[in-house]
Write an enzyme that holds these catalytic residues in place. Structure first.
Site, PDB file in Angstrom:
ATOM      1  N   GLY A 114     -29.328  -6.626 -76.956  1.00  0.00           N
ATOM      2  CA  GLY A 114     -28.201  -5.762 -76.366  1.00  0.00           C
ATOM      3  C   GLY A 114     -28.878  -4.373 -76.250  1.00  0.00           C
ATOM      4  O   GLY A 114     -28.367  -3.536 -75.293  1.00  0.00           O
ATOM      5  N   GLU A 117     -30.826  -4.122 -73.030  1.00  0.00           N
ATOM      6  CA  GLU A 117     -29.878  -4.070 -72.111  1.00  0.00           C
ATOM      7  C   GLU A 117     -29.304  -2.944 -71.650  1.00  0.00           C
ATOM      8  O   GLU A 117     -28.879  -2.536 -70.647  1.00  0.00           O
ATOM      9  CB  GLU A 117     -28.851  -5.292 -72.239  1.00  0.00           C
ATOM     10  CG  GLU A 117     -29.516  -6.547 -72.087  1.00  0.00           C
ATOM     11  CD  GLU A 117     -28.680  -7.925 -72.443  1.00  0.00           C
ATOM     12  OE1 GLU A 117     -28.340  -8.756 -71.761  1.00  0.00           O
ATOM     13  OE2 GLU A 117     -28.147  -7.760 -73.637  1.00  0.00           O
TER      14      GLU A 117
END
Length: 263
Positions: A114, A117
């Site tokens: 994440g 991301e």
């Protein structure tokens, strides 16, 4: 309880700090919810022209999702995991991508899962030479869920992205630069200064024009070129009645520095 996200405004640049250093700034549900509320407030704040996101501590930007919290959601069933984890994370990265003011990631350490991301979603990124990136979700028996299977191929190309997504192997900041994931790699001690300098190079221009560029790129990048050009024209048309466009033209003709009002 320590706040999971911190925010400081200096001049007209806000710095958001992911603040779970003992967990390598892992992305919890609370962190996402706090981030979303903070982004709403910063976008509405006329005094804030740009945002920098970084991580607390010396080790990590963000090591990715809070796996302990996520695993409990998986145990509760697919519907709960989709609602609490996937949709929440995708909403955050989509919000970052479409934010109306420039957002720069200052990647100070590990940016896995994440954390990677978030870096993919924001408009620009500067990495410390100590940073390290990875798409390790495959090692957990799952694909990325915050947009990593979609944004990384658009940044790096299908085959290069698939290598990272399917192996889960970490890669250094020089590779991230080569792939287009970051804009620059700098000495660790100069990271925040470099991010602020980049923000300064952007916010000297009209905030309305900046927003128009972000909107045109974000909306148009996944469209056929003809539709993307229509989005570009639409964004220009929105600028025609503004003070900022007239000021920019007058300043250029008059050989002076423009003074924008954001109106």
């Amino acid at each position: 309880m320590t706040e999971s996200v911190l925010c400081e405004v200096s001049g007209n640049i806000a710095t958001i700090t992911l603040n779970r250093p003992e967990k390598l700034n892992a992305i919890s549900y609370d962190l996402v919810d706090t981030m979303m509320a903070l982004l709403d407030a910063l976008e509405a704040d006329e005094m804030v022209a740009a945002v920098i996101i970084t991580g607390a501590g010396e080790r990590a930007f963000s090591a990715g999702a809070d796996i302990h919290e996520f695993s409990r959601g998986v145990e509760a069933g697919g519907e709960k995991a989709m609602r609490d984890f996937v949709r929440r994370g995708q909403a955050m990265t989509a919000r970052l991508e479409a934010f109306g003011k420039p957002i720069i990631a200052a990647v100070n350490g590990i940016a896995y899962g994440g954390g990677c991301e978030i870096t993919e979603a924001v408009h620009l990124a500067v990495a410390s030479e100590r940073a390290m990136f990875a798409k390790p979700e495959i090692k957990l028996g799952m694909p990325p869920t915050f947009g990593g299977t979609q944004r990384l191929p658009r940044l790096a190309g299908r085959k290069r992205a698939l290598e990272l997504l399917l192996t889960g192997d970490p890669f250094k900041p020089a590779r991230a630069l080569e792939l287009g994931l970051v804009n620059a790699v700098v000495p660790h001690d100069t990271l925040m200064a470099a991010a602020r300098h980049l923000a300064g190079r952007i916010i000297r221009h009209s905030p309305l024009a900046t927003r128009a560029v972000i909107n045109a790129v974000t909306r148009g990048i996944n469209l056929p070129i003809a539709e993307g050009l229509a989005v570009e024209g639409e964004q220009f048309a929105r600028m025609i009645p503004t003070f900022d466009l007239r000021e920019g033209l007058d300043a250029w003709i008059g050989h002076r520095v423009p003074v924008y009002k954001g109106a």
